[in-house]
Design a protein around this motif. Structure first.
Motif, PDB file in Angstrom:
ATOM      1  N   TRP A 109       0.799  -1.250  -0.099  1.00  0.00           N
ATOM      2  CA  TRP A 109      -0.049   0.174   0.158  1.00  0.00           C
ATOM      3  C   TRP A 109       0.953   1.288   0.071  1.00  0.00           C
ATOM      4  CZ3 TRP A 109      -4.438  -0.154  -2.089  1.00  0.00           C
ATOM      5  CH2 TRP A 109      -5.077  -1.436  -1.960  1.00  0.00           C
ATOM      6  N   ARG A 110       2.089   1.112   0.798  1.00  0.00           N
ATOM      7  CA  ARG A 110       2.659   2.216   0.663  1.00  0.00           C
ATOM      8  C   ARG A 110       3.454   2.623  -0.715  1.00  0.00           C
ATOM      9  NH1 ARG A 110       8.068   1.568   4.146  1.00  0.00           N
ATOM     10  NH2 ARG A 110       8.950   1.453   1.778  1.00  0.00           N
ATOM     11  N   THR A 112       2.050   1.739  -3.765  1.00  0.00           N
ATOM     12  CA  THR A 112       0.919   1.841  -4.630  1.00  0.00           C
ATOM     13  C   THR A 112       0.489   3.304  -4.429  1.00  0.00           C
ATOM     14  OG1 THR A 112      -0.554   0.616  -3.321  1.00  0.00           O
ATOM     15  CG2 THR A 112       0.461  -0.622  -5.165  1.00  0.00           C
ATOM     16  N   ASN A 113       0.578   3.708  -3.134  1.00  0.00           N
ATOM     17  CA  ASN A 113      -0.134   5.001  -2.767  1.00  0.00           C
ATOM     18  C   ASN A 113       0.872   6.042  -2.741  1.00  0.00           C
ATOM     19  OD1 ASN A 113      -2.674   4.009  -2.745  1.00  0.00           O
ATOM     20  ND2 ASN A 113      -2.412   3.589  -0.800  1.00  0.00           N
ATOM     21  N   SER A 114       1.909   6.138  -3.375  1.00  0.00           N
ATOM     22  CA  SER A 114       3.310   7.103  -3.349  1.00  0.00           C
ATOM     23  C   SER A 114       3.008   8.458  -3.990  1.00  0.00           C
ATOM     24  CB  SER A 114       4.472   6.285  -4.021  1.00  0.00           C
ATOM     25  OG  SER A 114       4.324   5.935  -5.459  1.00  0.00           O
ATOM     26  N   LEU A 115       1.412   8.785  -4.172  1.00  0.00           N
ATOM     27  CA  LEU A 115       1.354   9.958  -4.741  1.00  0.00           C
ATOM     28  C   LEU A 115       1.751  11.184  -3.987  1.00  0.00           C
ATOM     29  CD1 LEU A 115      -2.491   9.150  -5.942  1.00  0.00           C
ATOM     30  CD2 LEU A 115      -0.479   9.155  -7.503  1.00  0.00           C
ATOM     31  N   GLN A 116       2.065  10.958  -2.595  1.00  0.00           N
ATOM     32  CA  GLN A 116       2.822  12.100  -2.134  1.00  0.00           C
ATOM     33  C   GLN A 116       3.862  12.784  -2.733  1.00  0.00           C
ATOM     34  OE1 GLN A 116       3.392  10.141   1.750  1.00  0.00           O
ATOM     35  NE2 GLN A 116       1.339  10.213   2.277  1.00  0.00           N
TER      36      GLN A 116
END
Length: 135
Positions: A109-110, A112-116
Motif C-alpha cells: 500500500w505504501r 502503490t499510494n506513493s502519490l505524496q
C-alpha cells in the motif's frame, strides 16, 4: 552515463545520474527502482540544500531544462511476440497482483499510494512556474 545538475532555483544544484535504457536488458536491472530513487533523492537533496542555504523555491524567469533532451534515443528493436498486444496500463494491472504477492501488505500500500511524491514535485514545480498574477 553523465551526471546532470537540475534545478532552476539559483544557488542550488542537485546532481543526478540520468537513466537512459536502450534495451530490455537494462530495464531488468532495477530500472524502476532506480527511477524512483532518483526522484526521491532529488526532493531530499533539493530540500536539504534550500534549508542549509536558507533559500526558498520561488518563481523563476528562466527555467533549467538541461535534463531534457530532444535527441533520438537509440532504442533497440523490440521482440515481436504475442504478448506485445498489451498496452502499458494493462501490463501494470496484470503485474500488480504479482507485485503484491512479494510484499507485505503495508509495503504494498505504501508503494502503490506513493502519490505524496507526485504532490511534492507538483508543489515545487508550481512555485517555480507561479503566474505573476497569483504571486
Amino acid at each position: 552515463m553523465n551526471s546532470v545538475y537540475i534545478t532552476s532555483t539559483p544557488g542550488v544544484q542537485v546532481e543526478m545520474n540520468p537513466l537512459e535504457p536502450t534495451n530490455l536488458k537494462e530495464v531488468e536491472n532495477d530500472l524502476s527502482l532506480n527511477h524512483d530513487l532518483n526522484l526521491y533523492n532529488f526532493v531530499i537533496i533539493l530540500n536539504r540544500e534550500t534549508r542549509e542555504k536558507n533559500i526558498e523555491v520561488t518563481k523563476q524567469e528562466k527555467l533549467n531544462f538541461n535534463a531534457i533532451t530532444t535527441e533520438t534515443i537509440p532504442i533497440e528493436e523490440m521482440p515481436n511476440r504475442r504478448t506485445n498486444l498489451l498496452d502499458l496500463t494493462t501490463a501494470i494491472e496484470c503485474f500488480t497482483p504479482i507485485y503484491q504477492f512479494f510484499l507485505t501488505d503495508n509495503d504494498f500500500w505504501r508503494a502503490t499510494n506513493s502519490l505524496q511524491l507526485d504532490e511534492t514535485i507538483g508543489i515545487l514545480a508550481s512555485k517555480e512556474l507561479k503566474n505573476k498574477q497569483n504571486a
